[in-house]
Design a protein around this motif. Structure first.
Motif: not given
Length: 223
Positions: A190-198
């Protein structure tokens, strides 16, 4: 909300109408298909979400059971913070609960979940350790807040369970310090970021580093 042609989808079992832009839908579909091409979400594996709004929380995501290489913008569903589908056809994945927990704890703008071979194998190998350490690689600089190769990150590894509540409880204490990602043993990343791009950048970087780790172990075993 992003500008662009908007679609109104009404689900019979809910009187509310949810408004999403074509741009948001197309971008999520493009990201899913790009990850599928790389062999990280074969068949119906993986699940992916973008936050439409935080208050109240709404996620745009692919429904459960769809082929990630064939998913279309029209198939995406909108899910609320109780996992109720507000618009679109199909059901929300059980793992939506993990997406919701990640977003709540990190304020992420998107969450991506892959089933690559390195992520699946290494997470099982390091399950008892509870962490995989990645150190000294230039590509670490692709992760949020890292600007040098001379560092290390610890990716949490939690044991798999068919109970999403148990998985959510297991990972919650580690989310604040995790390098925008964690592994479920024998399952995936699982990974995440402040935006879809990130988020896409983070999952690509982490998958690259996991592949490096697995390759390094294989070389050592052969020597």
């Amino acid at each position: 909300m992003q500008s662009g042609l908007c679609f109104l989808y009404r689900r019979r079992r809910d009187p509310r109408t949810v408004r999403t832009s074509r741009t948001q839908r197309d971008q999520l579909v493009q990201a899913i298909k790009a990850l599928h091409i790389r062999g990280w979400c074969d068949g119906t594996g993986g699940n992916f979400s973008v936050v439409l709004q935080h208050q109240p929380l709404l996620l745009l995501m692919a429904p459960s059971g769809v082929d990630k290489g064939q998913v279309s913008a029209e198939q995406l569903i909108v899910v609320d913070q109780t996992r109720k589908v507000l618009s679109g056809e199909g059901n929300a994945s059980a793992e939506t609960a993990l997406h919701l927990r990640i977003v709540d704890a990190t304020k992420a703008g998107a969450v991506l979940h892959t089933h690559s071979v390195p992520g699946t194998v290494l997470s099982r190998q390091y399950e008892n350790d509870g962490v995989i350490t990645l150190e000294g690689w230039e590509m670490l600089k692709g992760l949020h807040g890292i600007n040098t190769h001379a560092t290390s990150v610890n990716i949490p590894v939690i044991s798999n369970s068919q109970s999403m509540q148990d998985l959510s409880n297991a990972i919650t204490p580690s989310l604040a310090s995790a390098p925008c990602g964690f592994l479920v043993a024998g399952h995936g990343l699982y990974a995440w970021g402040e935006s879809l791009e990130a988020s896409k950048r983070h999952i690509e970087i982490l998958e690259f580093l996991l592949n490096v780790k697995l390759t390094q172990m294989m070389i050592r075993n052969q020597s």
